[in-house]
Design an enzyme around this catalytic site. Structure first.
Site, mmCIF file in Angstrom:
data_model
loop_
_atom_site.group_PDB
_atom_site.id
_atom_site.type_symbol
_atom_site.label_atom_id
_atom_site.label_comp_id
_atom_site.label_asym_id
_atom_site.label_seq_id
_atom_site.Cartn_x
_atom_site.Cartn_y
_atom_site.Cartn_z
ATOM 1 N N LYS A 179 -8.717 -2.998 7.660
ATOM 2 C CA LYS A 179 -8.305 -2.112 6.576
ATOM 3 C C LYS A 179 -9.305 -2.123 5.424
ATOM 4 C CE LYS A 179 -3.484 -1.251 7.440
ATOM 5 N NZ LYS A 179 -2.091 -1.312 6.951
ATOM 6 N N ARG A 203 -0.493 -7.088 13.615
ATOM 7 C CA ARG A 203 -0.794 -5.798 14.239
ATOM 8 C C ARG A 203 -2.303 -5.582 14.170
ATOM 9 N NH1 ARG A 203 -1.160 -0.286 12.640
ATOM 10 N NH2 ARG A 203 -0.194 1.153 14.127
#
Length: 291
Positions: free
Chosen positions: A227, A261
Site C-alpha cells: 500500500k 491480506r
C-alpha cells in the site's frame, strides 16, 4: 504478544483456525482490469483461478476474490460484478481454502455465497444495511472494514481528531449493528482499513496502535500489502514494497492481528510461520542443527 479476546477458535468453511496461536494468510485475487497492484493480470477467469491455485500451493489459507476495486471510479453494474467473481468462486469451491469475496453489494454477496464463498469482505463497513441481512441469513462470516466514503466515491483530504479512537468507535458501532441484524458474533472479523480514506500518517498510527483495534475482541484482519503508506514511508514504488509490507504485517501480528491480506503469498507465509515457530505455537518442520 496480545491474544485475541473471546472465542479464539473459528470454523470458516471447512477450515478451523485457532487464532490464539495461528495466523491466516489471505491471498488477493482481483478480476478487474484496473486493480491497484496486478494491473489486470488476473482479469480473465482462467488467470484468476490459476493465480488462486498458485497461492494455495504457496501456502495461502484463504483466497479473497474481488470484482470491483475500492478506489473511486465508475460504478460496476451488479450483474457484471457477479459475472466476474462467481465463476472464480465456483472453480475454487473444492480447493479446501477459505473463499471470500470483496464486495459491498448484497446481491453479489448472495450469488457468491450460493457459488461456494464462505466470507464477505465489505470494505465499506456495511454501508448497505442489507449486507448484514444477507450474511445473517446464510450464516456466512463478514469482514467489517473502516472507511468513510460512499462506495467508489472520492473522499479528499480526510481529517481525524484521533484516527485510532475514531476507527475503533466506528468498528464497535458497525459490529453492534451487524449483531443487531442477526449476524453471530463468531462470524465477525474487523479490519481497520489501512489507507482507505486515510493519509500515510493515519495508517502508520493504526499500525503502531493496532492493539487498540484487536482489543475489540474480534479476529483482526490487516490489509497492508504494497500500500501507499508503505511506499511513502520508504520512498519505494509499488513493485518494491514487499519487505516494507512484511515488516508492517509482522508488527501487526505482534499486536494481535490474525489474518493478513497479501499479494506476495510465499514470502508472507514464511514470515507468519516463523512468528508461529518463535512463539512456540507450531513445531519447526525438522530439527537437525547441532542434534
Amino acid at each position: 504478544m496480545n491474544q485475541p479476546l473471546g472465542g479464539a477458535v473459528r470454523r470458516i468453511g471447512s477450515r478451523e483456525f485457532d487464532f490464539s496461536r495461528q495466523v491466516a494468510v489471505m491471498a488477493i485475487v482481483n478480476r478487474t482490469p484496473d486493480s491497484f497492484y496486478d494491473r489486470g493480470r488476473t482479469d480473465s477467469v482462467g488467470a484468476a483461478v490459476a493465480a488462486a491455485e498458485r497461492a494455495i500451493a504457496d501456502g495461502a489459507d484463504w483466497v479473497d476474490i474481488g470484482g470491483a476495486k475500492f478506489a473511486p471510479g465508475p460504478a460496476i453494474p451488479v450483474a457484471e460484478e457477479i459475472d466476474r467473481v462467481v465463476p472464480v468462486v465456483a472453480a475454487l469451491a473444492g480447493s479446501g481454502a477459505v473463499i471470500s469475496v470483496d464486495t459491498f453489494h448484497p446481491d453479489v454477496a448472495r450469488a457468491a455465497i450460493a457459488a461456494g464463498a464462505h466470507v464477505i469482505n465489505d470494505t465499506t463497513g456495511l454501508h448497505d444495511p442489507a449486507m448484514a441481512d444477507v450474511v445473517a441469513e446464510v450464516g456466512a462470516t463478514v469482514i467489517i472494514t473502516h472507511s468513510l466514503a460512499a462506495p467508489r466515491t472520492p473522499y479528499p483530504s480526510p481529517r481525524y481528531g484521533d484516527v485510532v479512537d475514531e476507527v475503533v468507535a466506528f468498528l464497535r458501532g458497525r459490529v453492534a449493528f451487524a449483531e443487531s441484524r442477526g449476524v453471530a458474533s463468531d462470524r465477525i472479523v474487523v479490519d481497520p482499513g489501512h489507507d482507505l480514506n486515510k493519509h500515510t500518517l493515519d495508517s502508520l498510527a493504526l499500525t503502531r496502535r493496532l492493539g487498540e483495534v484487536t482489543a475489540l475482541g474480534y479476529p483482526t484482519l490487516v490489509a497492508l500489502s504494497n500500500k501507499d503508506f508503505v511506499g511513502e514511508s520508504l520512498g519505494r514504488p509499488r513493485d518494491q514494497r514487499v519487505e516494507g509490507s512484511l515488516a508492517a504485517a509482522v508488527y501487526c501480528v505482534l499486536q494481535g492481528a490474525r489474518i493478513v491480506r497479501v499479494h506476495n503469498v510465499r514470502e508472507t507465509v514464511d514470515a507468519m510461520r516463523m512468528i508461529e515457530a518463535i512463539e512456540g505455537w507450531r513445531e519447526p518442520v525438522f530439527l537437525e542443527h547441532n542434534r
